[in-house]
Motif scaffolding. Structure first.
Motif, PDB file in Angstrom:
ATOM      1  N   GLU A  45     -13.133  27.479 -73.970  1.00 20.73           N
ATOM      2  CA  GLU A  45     -12.715  27.687 -72.585  1.00 20.73           C
ATOM      3  C   GLU A  45     -13.150  26.519 -71.701  1.00 20.73           C
ATOM      4  O   GLU A  45     -12.429  26.124 -70.789  1.00 20.73           O
ATOM      5  CB  GLU A  45     -13.287  28.996 -72.025  1.00 20.73           C
ATOM      6  CG  GLU A  45     -12.685  30.247 -72.598  1.00 20.73           C
ATOM      7  CD  GLU A  45     -13.309  30.645 -73.939  1.00 20.73           C
ATOM      8  OE1 GLU A  45     -14.345  30.064 -74.330  1.00 20.73           O
ATOM      9  OE2 GLU A  45     -12.739  31.528 -74.594  1.00 20.73           O
ATOM     10  N   GLU A  46     -14.337  25.973 -71.966  1.00 14.27           N
ATOM     11  CA  GLU A  46     -14.834  24.861 -71.154  1.00 14.27           C
ATOM     12  C   GLU A  46     -14.036  23.590 -71.389  1.00 14.27           C
ATOM     13  O   GLU A  46     -13.620  22.942 -70.427  1.00 14.27           O
ATOM     14  CB  GLU A  46     -16.318  24.615 -71.443  1.00 14.27           C
ATOM     15  CG  GLU A  46     -17.223  25.689 -70.888  1.00 14.27           C
ATOM     16  CD  GLU A  46     -18.669  25.526 -71.319  1.00 14.27           C
ATOM     17  OE1 GLU A  46     -19.545  25.920 -70.526  1.00 14.27           O
ATOM     18  OE2 GLU A  46     -18.922  25.014 -72.419  1.00 14.27           O
ATOM     19  N   TRP A  47     -13.828  23.209 -72.653  1.00 12.37           N
ATOM     20  CA  TRP A  47     -13.132  21.933 -72.847  1.00 12.37           C
ATOM     21  C   TRP A  47     -11.659  22.031 -72.485  1.00 12.37           C
ATOM     22  O   TRP A  47     -11.091  21.088 -71.975  1.00 12.37           O
ATOM     23  CB  TRP A  47     -13.380  21.336 -74.236  1.00 12.37           C
ATOM     24  CG  TRP A  47     -12.840  22.019 -75.443  1.00 12.37           C
ATOM     25  CD1 TRP A  47     -13.511  22.853 -76.272  1.00 12.37           C
ATOM     26  CD2 TRP A  47     -11.533  21.876 -76.004  1.00 12.37           C
ATOM     27  NE1 TRP A  47     -12.702  23.254 -77.303  1.00 12.37           N
ATOM     28  CE2 TRP A  47     -11.482  22.665 -77.170  1.00 12.37           C
ATOM     29  CE3 TRP A  47     -10.401  21.158 -75.630  1.00 12.37           C
ATOM     30  CZ2 TRP A  47     -10.345  22.770 -77.963  1.00 12.37           C
ATOM     31  CZ3 TRP A  47      -9.267  21.258 -76.424  1.00 12.37           C
ATOM     32  CH2 TRP A  47      -9.243  22.049 -77.567  1.00 12.37           C
ATOM     33  N   LYS A  48     -11.037  23.182 -72.697  1.00 14.80           N
ATOM     34  CA  LYS A  48      -9.642  23.325 -72.261  1.00 14.80           C
ATOM     35  C   LYS A  48      -9.568  23.441 -70.743  1.00 14.80           C
ATOM     36  O   LYS A  48      -8.662  22.896 -70.114  1.00 14.80           O
ATOM     37  CB  LYS A  48      -8.991  24.526 -72.930  1.00 14.80           C
ATOM     38  CG  LYS A  48      -8.675  24.292 -74.385  1.00 14.80           C
ATOM     39  CD  LYS A  48      -7.915  25.445 -74.992  1.00 14.80           C
ATOM     40  CE  LYS A  48      -7.547  25.115 -76.436  1.00 14.80           C
ATOM     41  NZ  LYS A  48      -6.799  26.205 -77.072  1.00 14.80           N
ATOM     42  N   GLY A  49     -10.532  24.138 -70.147  1.00 10.74           N
ATOM     43  CA  GLY A  49     -10.566  24.297 -68.700  1.00 10.74           C
ATOM     44  C   GLY A  49     -10.717  22.982 -67.958  1.00 10.74           C
ATOM     45  O   GLY A  49     -10.165  22.802 -66.878  1.00 10.74           O
ATOM     46  N   ALA A  50     -11.462  22.043 -68.538  1.00 17.11           N
ATOM     47  CA  ALA A  50     -11.630  20.728 -67.899  1.00 17.11           C
ATOM     48  C   ALA A  50     -10.291  20.021 -67.759  1.00 17.11           C
ATOM     49  O   ALA A  50     -10.019  19.372 -66.747  1.00 17.11           O
ATOM     50  CB  ALA A  50     -12.607  19.872 -68.701  1.00 17.11           C
TER      51      ALA A  50
ATOM     52  N   LEU B 297     -16.252  23.178 -63.152  1.00 22.33           N
ATOM     53  CA  LEU B 297     -15.767  23.711 -64.422  1.00 22.33           C
ATOM     54  C   LEU B 297     -16.351  25.089 -64.683  1.00 22.33           C
ATOM     55  O   LEU B 297     -15.638  26.000 -65.108  1.00 22.33           O
ATOM     56  CB  LEU B 297     -16.121  22.753 -65.558  1.00 22.33           C
ATOM     57  CG  LEU B 297     -15.734  23.196 -66.961  1.00 22.33           C
ATOM     58  CD1 LEU B 297     -14.221  23.378 -67.068  1.00 22.33           C
ATOM     59  CD2 LEU B 297     -16.219  22.177 -67.985  1.00 22.33           C
ATOM     60  N   ARG B 298     -17.639  25.268 -64.433  1.00 21.52           N
ATOM     61  CA  ARG B 298     -18.288  26.557 -64.683  1.00 21.52           C
ATOM     62  C   ARG B 298     -17.659  27.643 -63.811  1.00 21.52           C
ATOM     63  O   ARG B 298     -17.424  28.763 -64.275  1.00 21.52           O
ATOM     64  CB  ARG B 298     -19.783  26.424 -64.395  1.00 21.52           C
ATOM     65  CG  ARG B 298     -20.607  27.552 -64.879  1.00 21.52           C
ATOM     66  CD  ARG B 298     -20.636  27.602 -66.407  1.00 21.52           C
ATOM     67  NE  ARG B 298     -20.447  28.982 -66.784  1.00 21.52           N
ATOM     68  CZ  ARG B 298     -19.759  29.411 -67.819  1.00 21.52           C
ATOM     69  NH1 ARG B 298     -19.204  28.577 -68.641  1.00 21.52           N
ATOM     70  NH2 ARG B 298     -19.628  30.682 -68.067  1.00 21.52           N
ATOM     71  N   ASP B 299     -17.389  27.341 -62.538  1.00 21.21           N
ATOM     72  CA  ASP B 299     -16.736  28.316 -61.659  1.00 21.21           C
ATOM     73  C   ASP B 299     -15.354  28.680 -62.181  1.00 21.21           C
ATOM     74  O   ASP B 299     -14.954  29.844 -62.167  1.00 21.21           O
ATOM     75  CB  ASP B 299     -16.624  27.765 -60.233  1.00 21.21           C
ATOM     76  CG  ASP B 299     -17.965  27.680 -59.537  1.00 21.21           C
ATOM     77  OD1 ASP B 299     -18.923  28.333 -59.991  1.00 21.21           O
ATOM     78  OD2 ASP B 299     -18.055  26.935 -58.538  1.00 21.21           O
ATOM     79  N   PHE B 300     -14.618  27.681 -62.651  1.00 21.91           N
ATOM     80  CA  PHE B 300     -13.283  27.917 -63.176  1.00 21.91           C
ATOM     81  C   PHE B 300     -13.333  28.816 -64.416  1.00 21.91           C
ATOM     82  O   PHE B 300     -12.579  29.784 -64.524  1.00 21.91           O
ATOM     83  CB  PHE B 300     -12.612  26.581 -63.514  1.00 21.91           C
ATOM     84  CG  PHE B 300     -11.236  26.712 -64.089  1.00 21.91           C
ATOM     85  CD1 PHE B 300     -10.151  27.025 -63.283  1.00 21.91           C
ATOM     86  CD2 PHE B 300     -11.012  26.530 -65.447  1.00 21.91           C
ATOM     87  CE1 PHE B 300      -8.878  27.149 -63.810  1.00 21.91           C
ATOM     88  CE2 PHE B 300      -9.749  26.646 -65.988  1.00 21.91           C
ATOM     89  CZ  PHE B 300      -8.675  26.964 -65.167  1.00 21.91           C
ATOM     90  N   VAL B 301     -14.238  28.509 -65.337  1.00 23.90           N
ATOM     91  CA  VAL B 301     -14.353  29.292 -66.570  1.00 23.90           C
ATOM     92  C   VAL B 301     -14.760  30.723 -66.251  1.00 23.90           C
ATOM     93  O   VAL B 301     -14.217  31.670 -66.825  1.00 23.90           O
ATOM     94  CB  VAL B 301     -15.339  28.625 -67.557  1.00 23.90           C
ATOM     95  CG1 VAL B 301     -15.652  29.539 -68.725  1.00 23.90           C
ATOM     96  CG2 VAL B 301     -14.764  27.311 -68.056  1.00 23.90           C
ATOM     97  N   ARG B 302     -15.684  30.896 -65.320  1.00 29.88           N
ATOM     98  CA  ARG B 302     -16.075  32.256 -64.929  1.00 29.88           C
ATOM     99  C   ARG B 302     -14.910  33.018 -64.318  1.00 29.88           C
ATOM    100  O   ARG B 302     -14.748  34.208 -64.548  1.00 29.88           O
ATOM    101  CB  ARG B 302     -17.239  32.207 -63.947  1.00 29.88           C
ATOM    102  CG  ARG B 302     -18.536  31.907 -64.614  1.00 29.88           C
ATOM    103  CD  ARG B 302     -19.684  32.051 -63.666  1.00 29.88           C
ATOM    104  NE  ARG B 302     -20.925  31.746 -64.356  1.00 29.88           N
ATOM    105  CZ  ARG B 302     -22.010  31.321 -63.765  1.00 29.88           C
ATOM    106  NH1 ARG B 302     -22.015  31.150 -62.463  1.00 29.88           N
ATOM    107  NH2 ARG B 302     -23.092  31.065 -64.453  1.00 29.88           N
TER     108      ARG B 302
END
Length: 118
Positions: free
Chosen positions: A48-53, A102-107
C-alpha cells in the motif's frame, strides 16, 4: 517539539521518544538508499505504501516493487524534493514531509476499505 505545545514533561518525553524512533528510521532509510540503492522497496515498505506513493504523485504504479533508491526519491518528491540532476539525493527533512503525506494517504485508504467491508 515546541509547536506541539505539550504542557507536561511526561508528554514531552513521550513525544520525544516517538520522534526519535521515526527519525532513526528515516535516517536509516536515507543511508540505505545511498549505500544499497538496488534493494527491493518491498523489504521496507508495504504494498500500500509503495503503490500509494505513485498514486499520490499521479503516476501509474509499477507492476513490480521499485528499488529502494527510486522509492525514497518518490516519497521525498511528495515532501518537496525536486529530483533535478544537480540536486543530489534527498535528505531526511523532505523524506519526513513526504512520508507524513504518504502515511495519511495509506491510512485513508485503509479506513475506506474497512468502511466498505462493513
Amino acid at each position: 517539539m515546541e509547536a506541539l505545545q505539550l504542557g507536561h514533561i511526561d508528554k514531552i518525553e513521550l513525544a520525544l521518544a516517538v520522534y526519535m524512533v521515526v527519525a532513526w528510521r528515516l535516517a536509516h532509510l536515507v543511508r540505505l538508499g545511498r549505500t544499497h540503492p538496488d534493494l527491493s522497496a518491498c523489504e521496507w515498505f508495504s504494498e500500500e505504501e509503495w503503490k500509494g506513493a505513485y498514486l499520490l504523485a499521479e503516476k501509474e504504479p509499477p507492476s513490480t516493487p521499485p528499488n529502494l533508491r527510486e522509492m525514497i526519491r518518490q516519497i521525498a518528491m511528495l515532501g518537496g524534493f525536486l529530483g533535478r540532476k544537480c540536486d543530489g539525493e534527498p535528505g531526511v527533512k523532505t523524506l519526513w514531509l513526504g512520508f507524513a503525506r504518504l502515511r495519511d494517504f495509506v491510512r485513508g485508504v485503509e479506513f475506506m476499505r474497512s468502511v466498505h467491508d462493513e
